[in-house]
Design a protein around this motif. Structure first.
Motif, mmCIF file in Angstrom:
data_model
loop_
_atom_site.group_PDB
_atom_site.id
_atom_site.type_symbol
_atom_site.label_atom_id
_atom_site.label_comp_id
_atom_site.label_asym_id
_atom_site.label_seq_id
_atom_site.Cartn_x
_atom_site.Cartn_y
_atom_site.Cartn_z
ATOM 1 N N ILE A 173 0.833 -1.202 0.000
ATOM 2 C CA ILE A 173 0.000 0.000 0.000
ATOM 3 C C ILE A 173 0.868 1.253 0.000
ATOM 4 C CG2 ILE A 173 -1.650 1.322 1.380
ATOM 5 C CD1 ILE A 173 -2.862 -1.349 2.256
ATOM 6 N N THR A 174 1.958 1.234 0.780
ATOM 7 C CA THR A 174 2.853 2.392 0.825
ATOM 8 C C THR A 174 3.485 2.657 -0.531
ATOM 9 O OG1 THR A 174 3.348 1.966 3.152
ATOM 10 C CG2 THR A 174 4.907 3.341 1.941
ATOM 11 N N LEU A 179 3.535 5.759 -5.682
ATOM 12 C CA LEU A 179 3.416 5.776 -7.136
ATOM 13 C C LEU A 179 2.231 6.626 -7.575
ATOM 14 C CD1 LEU A 179 4.228 4.728 -9.937
ATOM 15 C CD2 LEU A 179 2.798 2.710 -9.503
ATOM 16 N N ILE A 180 1.123 6.497 -6.861
ATOM 17 C CA ILE A 180 -0.067 7.292 -7.203
ATOM 18 C C ILE A 180 0.230 8.777 -7.075
ATOM 19 C CG2 ILE A 180 -2.401 7.857 -6.435
ATOM 20 C CD1 ILE A 180 -2.657 4.866 -5.662
ATOM 21 N N ARG A 181 0.956 9.162 -6.046
ATOM 22 C CA ARG A 181 1.287 10.584 -5.850
ATOM 23 C C ARG A 181 2.107 11.119 -7.020
ATOM 24 N NH1 ARG A 181 4.926 12.234 -0.789
ATOM 25 N NH2 ARG A 181 6.411 11.033 -2.073
ATOM 26 N N ALA A 196 -7.358 1.679 -7.547
ATOM 27 C CA ALA A 196 -8.203 0.483 -7.499
ATOM 28 C C ALA A 196 -7.413 -0.702 -6.946
ATOM 29 C CB ALA A 196 -8.737 0.171 -8.899
ATOM 30 N N GLU A 197 -6.133 -0.806 -7.333
ATOM 31 C CA GLU A 197 -5.317 -1.899 -6.795
ATOM 32 C C GLU A 197 -5.064 -1.719 -5.301
ATOM 33 O OE1 GLU A 197 -1.873 -3.238 -8.734
ATOM 34 O OE2 GLU A 197 -2.642 -2.973 -10.767
ATOM 35 N N VAL A 198 -4.865 -0.485 -4.850
ATOM 36 C CA VAL A 198 -4.683 -0.235 -3.424
ATOM 37 C C VAL A 198 -5.926 -0.652 -2.644
ATOM 38 C CG1 VAL A 198 -4.431 1.581 -1.677
ATOM 39 C CG2 VAL A 198 -2.974 1.576 -3.708
ATOM 40 N N LEU A 199 -7.093 -0.330 -3.192
ATOM 41 C CA LEU A 199 -8.333 -0.743 -2.536
ATOM 42 C C LEU A 199 -8.437 -2.254 -2.459
ATOM 43 C CD1 LEU A 199 -10.878 1.805 -4.081
ATOM 44 C CD2 LEU A 199 -10.024 1.746 -1.733
ATOM 45 N N THR A 200 -8.037 -2.935 -3.538
ATOM 46 C CA THR A 200 -8.073 -4.399 -3.535
ATOM 47 C C THR A 200 -7.142 -4.967 -2.469
ATOM 48 O OG1 THR A 200 -8.588 -4.435 -5.900
ATOM 49 C CG2 THR A 200 -7.688 -6.464 -4.920
ATOM 50 N N ARG A 229 4.575 -9.528 -8.465
ATOM 51 C CA ARG A 229 4.947 -8.865 -9.722
ATOM 52 C C ARG A 229 4.358 -7.455 -9.777
ATOM 53 N NH1 ARG A 229 6.434 -9.931 -14.947
ATOM 54 N NH2 ARG A 229 6.675 -12.150 -14.581
ATOM 55 N N SER A 230 3.116 -7.313 -9.360
ATOM 56 C CA SER A 230 2.473 -6.004 -9.392
ATOM 57 C C SER A 230 3.161 -5.023 -8.446
ATOM 58 C CB SER A 230 0.993 -6.151 -9.025
ATOM 59 O OG SER A 230 0.373 -4.882 -8.914
ATOM 60 N N VAL A 231 3.457 -5.493 -7.241
ATOM 61 C CA VAL A 231 4.078 -4.605 -6.250
ATOM 62 C C VAL A 231 5.489 -4.220 -6.674
ATOM 63 C CG1 VAL A 231 4.921 -4.488 -3.886
ATOM 64 C CG2 VAL A 231 2.671 -5.454 -4.357
ATOM 65 N N LEU A 232 6.274 -5.189 -7.150
ATOM 66 C CA LEU A 232 7.649 -4.896 -7.544
ATOM 67 C C LEU A 232 7.694 -3.991 -8.763
ATOM 68 C CD1 LEU A 232 9.292 -8.410 -7.019
ATOM 69 C CD2 LEU A 232 9.542 -6.375 -5.590
#
Length: 364
Positions: A173-174, A179-181, A196-200, A229-232
């Motif tokens: 989440i961090t 990345l969103i910022r 949306a991924e953070v919410l998931t 894979r998504s987080v990295l």
């Protein structure tokens, strides 16, 4: 014993003397029957046994009086305080003495045999009741200790699962929030997708916490690889994956997924990785191997949080619980390799994990 004295028709000082002997013998027997009397009395037990023997046989020597079970307390004390071999030998000697002495004193053999068997029977009853109370007390103590151990193991499980679950989820989440910022000013549409991924991830974290509280949680290694894979990727780490798992038991799949989750958490918190390889393979002996290799493993780079966790110790315990093992090495060129091996089917008891953690395990 008192009724036997009164029934024998004793009068005057003989009766009082005999009653005093019964009272003293009973008091000494009370001391001998207390919990852990053998250890608590130490060398004094020989003195108290001698004192009890004197007051047992004194009525016979002084007044020539005996009664049924008069030496039973002494026989029981011998069994309670002495080691088994000498105790049973002396126990038998007491019984023989209560047959021979009355017989030599002019009693019929039937009456002498009654004195013998009643004393031996009384001794067995004294020993049995005293020993039974000790066994019951030890049973209660053991049950209390088992309850405390169960509570401790449950706390350990809860703390371990929270560490494994929330460490990874909060790191994800961090990273995605950072990345969103960065994306909001230039790529708002991609930022919305990342939100949306953070919410998931947050919803999954909430579900994981609930399953930890209920004591039941399954994880999938394949799903964890996709999540890693998504987080990295969000952390700008180049990821390469190979996946050849096949059919494995639910326990092994969950443990390997937990290992991968903790490995990615450690990568994000304790390194400056730019490349990472995640390889899942299976050999001819039906053992599954998970290898996580990354660069940027700088010994001086640590997460700034006050609690660095105990992730590798948790992983070693979890793998041992399913008959597997964990190895890891940091090379001089900054590469870090973590290898987790386990049989496709669970072979070890879960209690092994608690033992491994109790003996120290590995540190994160």
């Amino acid at each position: 014993m008192t009724l036997n004295l009164l029934r024998n028709g004793l009068r005057g000082e003989v009766l009082y003397f005999s009653l005093a002997g019964v009272a003293v013998t009973s008091a000494v027997q009370f001391v001998h029957s207390t919990p852990k009397a053998r250890l608590r009395l130490g060398g004094l037990k020989y003195l108290t046994l001698g004192f009890q023997a004197v007051f047992t046989y004194l009525p016979i020597v002084v007044h020539g009086q005996w009664w049924g079970s008069m030496a039973g307390f002494l026989a029981g004390s011998l069994l309670l305080l002495l080691r088994p071999r000498p105790a049973w030998a002396l126990y038998g000697a007491v019984g023989v003495s209560m047959f021979v002495i009355p017989l030599l004193g002019g009693n019929a053999w039937q009456k002498s045999f009654y004195y013998c068997q009643s004393s031996l029977l009384c001794g067995i009853v004294v020993y049995g009741l005293s020993h039974l109370s000790r066994v019951i007390r030890e049973l209660h103590d053991t049950r209390d200790e088992l309850a405390r151990t169960a509570v401790s193991q449950e706390r350990l499980r809860f703390a371990r699962d929270l560490h494994d679950l929330l460490g990874y989820s909060l790191s994800s989440i961090t990273l995605k929030s950072e990345l969103i910022r960065r994306l909001i000013p230039t790529q708002p549409q991609q930022a919305v997708e990342e939100v949306a991924e953070v919410l998931t991830i947050s919803r999954q974290s909430l579900a994981d916490v609930r399953t930890v509280a209920s004591g039941y949680r399954d994880m999938s290694l394949e799903q964890e690889i996709a999540s890693a894979r998504s987080v990295l990727t969000a952390a700008e780490v180049d990821v390469r994956t190979e996946f050849r798992l096949g059919v494995v038991s639910r326990q092994v799949d969950t443990v390997l997924a937990t290992v991968l989750r903790e490995a990615i958490t450690n990568l994000l918190r304790h390194s400056r990785a730019s490349r990472c390889s995640i390889i899942v393979s299976r050999d001819h002996s039906a053992r599954v191997r998970l290898t996580v290799l990354n660069d940027g493993a700088c010994p001086t780079h640590r997460d700034a949080s006050p609690d660095s966790g105990s992730g590798l110790g948790n992983l070693a315990a979890r793998l041992q619980a399913v008959g597997g093992r964990l190895t890891f090495v940091r090379t001089d060129n900054g590469m870090f390799r973590l290898v987790a091996e386990a049989p496709a089917e669970q072979t070890a008891e879960p209690a092994t994990a608690a033992k491994e953690l109790a003996t120290g395990g590995l540190g994160a």
